[in-house]
Structure formats: structure tokens, C-alpha cells
Motif scaffolding. Structure first.
Motif, PDB file in Angstrom:
ATOM      1  N   GLY A 289       0.854  -1.185   0.000  1.00 52.10           N
ATOM      2  CA  GLY A 289       0.000   0.000   0.000  1.00 52.10           C
ATOM      3  C   GLY A 289       0.885   1.228   0.000  1.00 52.10           C
ATOM      4  O   GLY A 289       2.107   1.137  -0.123  1.00 52.10           O
ATOM      5  N   PRO A 290       0.292   2.432   0.132  1.00 49.29           N
ATOM      6  CA  PRO A 290       1.115   3.643   0.201  1.00 49.29           C
ATOM      7  C   PRO A 290       2.120   3.553   1.345  1.00 49.29           C
ATOM      8  O   PRO A 290       1.768   3.195   2.462  1.00 49.29           O
ATOM      9  N   GLU A 291       3.370   3.859   1.062  1.00 46.74           N
ATOM     10  CA  GLU A 291       4.433   3.748   2.050  1.00 46.74           C
ATOM     11  C   GLU A 291       5.243   5.041   2.092  1.00 46.74           C
ATOM     12  O   GLU A 291       5.573   5.611   1.051  1.00 46.74           O
ATOM     13  N   GLN A 292       5.557   5.485   3.301  1.00 44.02           N
ATOM     14  CA  GLN A 292       6.299   6.725   3.460  1.00 44.02           C
ATOM     15  C   GLN A 292       7.753   6.544   3.046  1.00 44.02           C
ATOM     16  O   GLN A 292       8.383   5.523   3.320  1.00 44.02           O
ATOM     17  N   VAL A 293       8.282   7.578   2.362  1.00 39.47           N
ATOM     18  CA  VAL A 293       9.692   7.599   1.974  1.00 39.47           C
ATOM     19  C   VAL A 293      10.289   8.928   2.409  1.00 39.47           C
ATOM     20  O   VAL A 293       9.590   9.934   2.548  1.00 39.47           O
ATOM     21  N   VAL A 294      11.596   8.916   2.618  1.00 37.26           N
ATOM     22  CA  VAL A 294      12.334  10.122   2.998  1.00 37.26           C
ATOM     23  C   VAL A 294      13.554  10.227   2.096  1.00 37.26           C
ATOM     24  O   VAL A 294      13.879   9.309   1.335  1.00 37.26           O
ATOM     25  N   ALA A 295      14.238  11.376   2.192  1.00 37.68           N
ATOM     26  CA  ALA A 295      15.450  11.572   1.399  1.00 37.68           C
ATOM     27  C   ALA A 295      16.467  10.485   1.726  1.00 37.68           C
ATOM     28  O   ALA A 295      16.717  10.179   2.881  1.00 37.68           O
ATOM     29  N   GLY A 296      17.026   9.883   0.702  1.00 39.76           N
ATOM     30  CA  GLY A 296      17.965   8.779   0.860  1.00 39.76           C
ATOM     31  C   GLY A 296      17.354   7.429   0.559  1.00 39.76           C
ATOM     32  O   GLY A 296      18.092   6.452   0.339  1.00 39.76           O
ATOM     33  N   ASP A 297      16.021   7.321   0.544  1.00 37.51           N
ATOM     34  CA  ASP A 297      15.370   6.053   0.230  1.00 37.51           C
ATOM     35  C   ASP A 297      15.542   5.719  -1.249  1.00 37.51           C
ATOM     36  O   ASP A 297      15.670   6.616  -2.101  1.00 37.51           O
ATOM     37  N   GLN A 298      15.489   4.423  -1.560  1.00 38.24           N
ATOM     38  CA  GLN A 298      15.599   3.958  -2.937  1.00 38.24           C
ATOM     39  C   GLN A 298      14.374   3.124  -3.277  1.00 38.24           C
ATOM     40  O   GLN A 298      13.878   2.350  -2.456  1.00 38.24           O
ATOM     41  N   ILE A 299      13.907   3.291  -4.510  1.00 44.61           N
ATOM     42  CA  ILE A 299      12.697   2.631  -5.002  1.00 44.61           C
ATOM     43  C   ILE A 299      13.062   1.878  -6.267  1.00 44.61           C
ATOM     44  O   ILE A 299      13.810   2.377  -7.113  1.00 44.61           O
ATOM     45  N   LEU A 300      12.513   0.672  -6.411  1.00 44.02           N
ATOM     46  CA  LEU A 300      12.795  -0.168  -7.570  1.00 44.02           C
ATOM     47  C   LEU A 300      11.490  -0.433  -8.304  1.00 44.02           C
ATOM     48  O   LEU A 300      10.536  -0.974  -7.728  1.00 44.02           O
ATOM     49  N   ILE A 301      11.435  -0.026  -9.581  1.00 47.07           N
ATOM     50  CA  ILE A 301      10.287  -0.353 -10.445  1.00 47.07           C
ATOM     51  C   ILE A 301      10.856  -1.012 -11.697  1.00 47.07           C
ATOM     52  O   ILE A 301      11.712  -0.447 -12.372  1.00 47.07           O
ATOM     53  N   GLY A 302      10.390  -2.222 -11.980  1.00 45.93           N
ATOM     54  CA  GLY A 302      10.965  -2.951 -13.102  1.00 45.93           C
ATOM     55  C   GLY A 302      12.451  -3.152 -12.882  1.00 45.93           C
ATOM     56  O   GLY A 302      12.899  -3.634 -11.849  1.00 45.93           O
ATOM     57  N   MET A 303      13.271  -2.719 -13.857  1.00 44.43           N
ATOM     58  CA  MET A 303      14.722  -2.799 -13.746  1.00 44.43           C
ATOM     59  C   MET A 303      15.328  -1.429 -13.466  1.00 44.43           C
ATOM     60  O   MET A 303      16.537  -1.233 -13.633  1.00 44.43           O
ATOM     61  N   ARG A 304      14.516  -0.476 -13.016  1.00 44.38           N
ATOM     62  CA  ARG A 304      14.974   0.893 -12.800  1.00 44.38           C
ATOM     63  C   ARG A 304      15.020   1.222 -11.319  1.00 44.38           C
ATOM     64  O   ARG A 304      14.064   0.981 -10.572  1.00 44.38           O
ATOM     65  N   LEU A 305      16.143   1.804 -10.896  1.00 45.90           N
ATOM     66  CA  LEU A 305      16.339   2.208  -9.518  1.00 45.90           C
ATOM     67  C   LEU A 305      16.168   3.722  -9.427  1.00 45.90           C
ATOM     68  O   LEU A 305      16.772   4.484 -10.185  1.00 45.90           O
ATOM     69  N   LEU A 306      15.335   4.171  -8.475  1.00 49.62           N
ATOM     70  CA  LEU A 306      15.081   5.593  -8.241  1.00 49.62           C
ATOM     71  C   LEU A 306      15.559   5.957  -6.833  1.00 49.62           C
ATOM     72  O   LEU A 306      15.360   5.185  -5.894  1.00 49.62           O
ATOM     73  N   ARG A 307      16.129   7.144  -6.712  1.00 49.40           N
ATOM     74  CA  ARG A 307      16.607   7.603  -5.405  1.00 49.40           C
ATOM     75  C   ARG A 307      15.889   8.905  -5.047  1.00 49.40           C
ATOM     76  O   ARG A 307      15.800   9.829  -5.865  1.00 49.40           O
ATOM     77  N   VAL A 308      15.375   8.983  -3.826  1.00 48.39           N
ATOM     78  CA  VAL A 308      14.705  10.183  -3.333  1.00 48.39           C
ATOM     79  C   VAL A 308      15.757  11.100  -2.710  1.00 48.39           C
ATOM     80  O   VAL A 308      16.532  10.667  -1.872  1.00 48.39           O
ATOM     81  N   GLU A 309      15.773  12.369  -3.153  1.00 44.63           N
ATOM     82  CA  GLU A 309      16.763  13.325  -2.663  1.00 44.63           C
ATOM     83  C   GLU A 309      16.111  14.657  -2.370  1.00 44.63           C
ATOM     84  O   GLU A 309      15.017  14.963  -2.836  1.00 44.63           O
ATOM     85  N   HIS A 310      16.825  15.471  -1.566  1.00 39.35           N
ATOM     86  CA  HIS A 310      16.428  16.869  -1.360  1.00 39.35           C
ATOM     87  C   HIS A 310      17.112  17.707  -2.402  1.00 39.35           C
ATOM     88  O   HIS A 310      18.249  17.441  -2.798  1.00 39.35           O
TER      89      HIS A 310
END
Length: 310
Positions: A289-310
Motif C-alpha cells: 500500500g502507500p508507504e512513506q519515503v524520505v530523502a535517501g530512500d531507494q525505489i525499484l520499479i521494473g529494472m529501474r532504480l530511483l533515489r529520493v533526494e532533497h
């Protein structure tokens, strides 16, 4: 009357001029008046020059201060004649984004396959949609990403990531020990794994279920294959169960993206907990379900890695 000299460039100018003809610097204050005939200073309130007697023009009246446009409101219709009218902002008027908010400065940075960061994409006031063919952040070359895969948005002060019903799910990287539920999916290197709790089968009346002796396993870790099949199945005992490339209860020696000792699943009477063991490529869990993320977290969709930053 001597000609005024510019204090900036030193050029002499006619006494009636307000600006220097050489550099444009002001030769007198904006409110000071001079006679157009002889250039003498006109005292405030005088209508004639005190030096030559020439009539001078009246100073222009001061400009009225502009008032800000009124804020439009609508009055609640149910306000009675003796009640105070309640002013409610009209929803039909255009709404502007707040000048400050938690979404300001937060962005998503795709990580390229060579490890370098890609172009940053700000969350924005309305959030950010990631997908293969739709959304603000698109990956047209990744067939494992759904057309509209995941959304990053804000709810109150919290930044959230949510899956939009994608085929392969949205995963977040485990940064601290994370409780697991039966049926959770885990990504380790190139492996997609599913953990399931194992329940003791009930004994029949006057008989015992047929099968090998139970060695005390309380969960199993299944390797999910491309296309939906199941590969190897690893049985997990109470205590710590390591996952890695070289050793552990679940071992993947041919996957070079799996670290030697990658992760661990601890099983106790209170449940299951997943811990990353400092792996190079991280351990990821599929969100439900919806999950909280903060700066520094990493998300994986398919074969793509996303990084949350300020």
C-alpha cells in the motif's frame, strides 16, 4: 548661475537638467524643482522663480496608492439573518500552490545502469507519476515497467510512494530491520523471492498425515521465475536464515548481483524480520500500500532504480 557638475563623471550640465548628459546620473533629488529659464532652485510652495520671476508649473499631484484586489468569497447560503456570515473561499476561483510546503525541494533521481545519476525530477505540487508510457517520469525502454506504474506524492507532511496496480510491483530498499508478512515479495540481486509461513497440518482422527518427518521448518522462500513459475524452494528454520551468493540457507552462486552474505531472515515466535547485511546492491521489499519515503530512500520499479533526494 554656475552649471552643476556631475558627481559621478565630472561633466558640467545645464542648470535646468535633472540628469547628467554624460552618464545619466541624477543631478538633484526627484522632488527638487528648478526654473526652466535660469535654472535656479524653486522653493516648495512658490509659483514664481525667486531669481528671474518666471512662472513655474504646479507640481503633479501625488499618485494614489494602489490597493490590492479584493479577495472574492461566497457566503454560506444557510447563514440566518441574525447569524454572522461565514466567508468561504470560492472553489471556482483558480487555486495556487502554496509558497512553501514539504514537497518543495524533494526530487527523484533515476540511477543509470552504470551507477551514475540521471536527470532529477521534482515531486511538484501534484506529485510525480512513473511509468513506461505515461507520467512525468517515463522509461520507454523497460518492458518490465507498466504503462502507469507508481506515484510519489504527499499526504500532509509525509512523502509517499504507492503502486498503481503494476504487473511486477513497486519495491523499496530495506534500510533497517523490516518485519515480513507471509506472502511478501523480496528482490535480491536478480532474484525475485516470496516468503511464506509454513503451518503444521492438522492431524486426522486416529491417523497421522503422510510425509517426511518435520525438521522444524517454519517458513519457505520460493524463487519466482520469469513467466510465473516457481524455481527452487528453500526451507527456513527458527532463528537466522542467511541469503547470499556463497553461503546461507538460500544460496544463488550464479547471480553476481547477490553479495556473498546479502541478507538475513530471522524467524521467531513473534514473526519474521528481514535485515540487509550491508549488500552492495541492496535488499528490496514489495510494498502492499502507500508507504512513506524520505530523502535517501531507494525505489525499484521494473529494472529501474530511483533515489529520493532533497
Amino acid at each position: 548661475m554656475p552649471s552643476p557638475r556631475c558627481p559621478r563623471c565630472g561633466r558640467e550640465n545645464e542648470a535646468s537638467l535633472a540628469l547628467c548628459q554624460g552618464c545619466g546620473h541624477a543631478l538633484r533629488s526627484p522632488d527638487e524643482r528648478r526654473c526652466s529659464g535660469c535654472g535656479s532652485k524653486i522653493e516648495p510652495g512658490f509659483r514664481f522663480c525667486g531669481h528671474c520671476g518666471l512662472a513655474v508649473a504646479e507640481p503633479p499631484p501625488p499618485r494614489p496608492t494602489e490597493e490590492p484586489p479584493p479577495v472574492l468569497h461566497r457566503v454560506a447560503r444557510d447563514a440566518g439573518p441574525l447569524s454572522t456570515a461565514v466567508q468561504i473561499p470560492d472553489s471556482s476561483l483558480p487555486q495556487q500552490a502554496p509558497s512553501a510546503g514539504p514537497w518543495r525541494g524533494l526530487r527523484v533521481v533515476p540511477v543509470r545502469h552504470d551507477g551514475l545519476p540521471g536527470a532529477a525530477h521534482p515531486f511538484g505540487f501534484e506529485g510525480l507519476v512513473c511509468g513506461r508510457t505515461r507520467g512525468e517520469l517515463r522509461f520507454a525502454d523497460d518492458a518490465t515497467i507498466s504503462p502507469e506504474h507508481a506515484r510519489l506524492t504527499f499526504r500532509g507532511e509525509a512523502a509517499l510512494v504507492e503502486d498503481l496496480g503494476s504487473l511486477n510491483g513497486t519495491f523499496v530498499r530495506v534500510r533497517t530491520p523490516r518485519p515480513l508478512a507471509s506472502g511478501d515479495d523480496i528482490r535480491v540481486g536478480r532474484q525475485l523471492l516470496r516468503v511464506e509461513a509454513v503451518q503444521r497440518p492438522p492431524e486426522g482422527i486416529g491417523a497421522r498425515p503422510w510425509g517426511s518427518l518435520d525438521a522444524g521448518h517454519r517458513a519457505r522462500l520460493m524463487q519466482l521465475l520469469d513467466g510465473g513459475g516457481v524455481g527452487e524452494v528453500f526451507l527456513l528454520r527458527p532463528g537466522d536464515n542467511a541469503i547470499g551468493r556463497e553461503a546461507g540457507q538460500a544460496c544463488f552462486p550464479s547471480d553476481r548481483y547477490v553479495s556473498a552474505r546479502h541478507a538475513r531472515i530471522d524467524i521467531s515466535e513473534t514473526g519474521m524480520v528481514l535485515t540487509d547485511l550491508g549488500s552492495s546492491n541492496g535488499t528490496f521489499v514489495r510494498i502492499r500500500g502507500p508507504e512513506q519515503v524520505v530523502a535517501g530512500d531507494q525505489i525499484l520499479i521494473g529494472m529501474r532504480l530511483l533515489r529520493v533526494e532533497h
